[in-house]
Design an enzyme around this catalytic site. Structure first.
Site, PDB file in Angstrom:
ATOM      1  CG  ASN A  13      -2.083   0.730   1.319  1.00 36.61           C
ATOM      2  OD1 ASN A  13      -1.963   2.237   0.799  1.00 36.61           O
ATOM      3  ND2 ASN A  13      -2.129   1.254   2.527  1.00 36.61           N
ATOM      4  CE  LYS A  15      -0.122   2.813   4.949  1.00 33.63           C
ATOM      5  NZ  LYS A  15      -0.303   3.727   6.058  1.00 33.63           N
ATOM      6  CG  HIS A  98      -6.400   1.861   5.021  1.00 34.66           C
ATOM      7  ND1 HIS A  98      -5.101   3.488   6.144  1.00 34.66           N
ATOM      8  CD2 HIS A  98      -4.667   0.679   5.133  1.00 34.66           C
ATOM      9  CE1 HIS A  98      -3.783   2.520   5.981  1.00 34.66           C
ATOM     10  NE2 HIS A  98      -4.140   1.043   5.471  1.00 34.66           N
ATOM     11  CD  GLU A 100      -3.018   5.415   6.588  1.00 32.51           C
ATOM     12  OE1 GLU A 100      -2.469   5.226   5.730  1.00 32.51           O
ATOM     13  OE2 GLU A 100      -1.690   4.560   7.607  1.00 32.51           O
ATOM     14  CD  GLU A 170      -3.759  -2.708   6.740  1.00 30.12           C
ATOM     15  OE1 GLU A 170      -2.497  -2.629   6.984  1.00 30.12           O
ATOM     16  OE2 GLU A 170      -4.094  -2.067   6.479  1.00 30.12           O
ATOM     17  N   GLY A 176       1.969   1.985  11.176  1.00 31.04           N
ATOM     18  CA  GLY A 176       2.573   2.694  10.940  1.00 31.04           C
ATOM     19  C   GLY A 176       3.471   2.693  12.318  1.00 31.04           C
ATOM     20  CB  SER A 216       3.974  -2.604  12.567  1.00 29.77           C
ATOM     21  OG  SER A 216       4.080  -0.840  13.006  1.00 29.77           O
TER      22      SER A 216
HETATM   23  P1  PGA Z   1       2.811   0.039   8.110  1.00 31.43           P
HETATM   24  O1  PGA Z   1       1.422   0.383   7.502  1.00 31.43           O
HETATM   25  O2  PGA Z   1       3.168  -0.974   7.312  1.00 31.43           O
HETATM   26  O3  PGA Z   1       3.322   1.259   7.353  1.00 31.43           O
HETATM   27  O4  PGA Z   1       2.335  -0.721   9.189  1.00 31.43           O
HETATM   28  C1  PGA Z   1       0.163  -0.608   7.019  1.00 31.43           C
HETATM   29  C2  PGA Z   1      -0.471  -0.074   6.120  1.00 31.43           C
HETATM   30  O5  PGA Z   1      -1.151   0.392   6.205  1.00 31.43           O
HETATM   31  O6  PGA Z   1      -1.176  -1.015   5.386  1.00 31.43           O
END
Ligand code: PGA
Length: 264
Positions: A13, A15, A98, A100, A170, A176, A216
């Site tokens: 992803n 982003k 997601h 976010e 997630e 993150g 992560s």
């Molecule tokens: P990350 O993000 O691997 O940086 O924790 C995962 C995601 O947002 O899909």
């Protein structure tokens, strides 16, 4: 050794990262390493990259998708994008809900449900993202939150329409943050999701659904996560931005699949 019954999927992803040149260099670097791989590789691209990347790289073993979309088929919604446009640009899947989007842009389960309905209607595979916050996790409410997100996210949709559905678990506290769920936690929640899907739809359907873990994931914890029975793939944020870590994680998936073949 857990034998994988479903495909193994590694999804990046990206982003709000990467220009066209950066994306092109990344994919050119990745392709020779993953030639003839059985692992399914997916990249959720920023909107502007979907059309040029799918045009420049056709017939390659990477599926391209988007990170979000609107629930309407078209209309006066400045700044939004429709499923039909994503499909037209070459996207084959879309991440929906997601963390976010849920937390920074206040998307609720009802809105996400309308998007899932739109995606299946307009022929783009939805990957429904779910996960509990840190507070919910600490209050032992993960299962309750996930039940709500799955029930409301998939409300009013017939099982026949969901053949292309994917789920991504997630946990918000892991995205993150550098603090991943343990392999056992991921397995327990994925198993819980599969049971819930079996109850809501059919056991046959639930057995087939690809459930990816995200939050992560790094080259050091990917393998332990991927060998869990109900972990069918990984959704990577940070680790998908560097060619080196993305390739290492795909290699872990591939070696698990190869071990399976050898042990048959
Ligand atoms: P990350 O993000 O691997 O940086 O924790 C995962 C995601 O947002 O899909």
């Amino acid at each position: 050794m857990v034998q994988k019954e479903r495909a193994l999927v590694i999804t990046g992803n990206w982003k709000m990262y990467k220009t066209f040149d950066e994306a092109e260099a990344f994919i050119n670097g990745l392709l020779p390493n993953v030639k003839d791989y059985k692992t399914k590789i997916c990249l959720a691209l920023p909107y502007t990259l979907i059309m040029p990347i799918t045009h420049n790289f056709n017939d390659i073993p990477i599926l391209f998708g988007a990170q979000n979309m609107n629930d309407a088929s078209e209309g006066a919604f400045t700044g939004e994008i429709a499923a039909r446009m994503l499909k037209d640009a070459g996207a084959q899947f879309v991440l929906l809900g997601h963390s976010e989007r849920r937390h920074l842009y206040n998307e609720d389960d009802a809105f996400i449900n309308r998007k899932v309905k739109r995606a299946v209607k307009d022929g783009i595979s939805p990957i429904l993202c779910i996960g509990e916050t840190k507070e919910e996790h600490e209050a032992n409410r993960a299962q309750e939150v996930i039940t709500r997100q799955i029930k409301e996210g998939l409300a009013g949709i017939e099982v026949e329409q969901l053949h292309s559905l994917g789920i991504a678990y997630e946990p918000v506290w892991a995205v993150g943050t550098g603090k991943s769920a343990t392999p056992q936690m991921a397995q327990d929640i994925h198993h819980f999701c599969r049971n819930l899907l079996a109850e809501m739809f059919t056991p046959e359907f639930a057995e087939k659904v690809i459930i990816q873990y995200g939050g992560s994931v790094t080259p050091s914890n990917a393998e332990e996560l991927l060998i869990q029975k109900d972990v069918d793939g990984l959704l990577l944020g940070g680790a998908s931005l560097s060619l080196d870590s993305f390739t290492q994680i795909i290699n872990h998936a591939e070696s698990i699949l190869n071990r399976k073949v050898e042990s048959i």
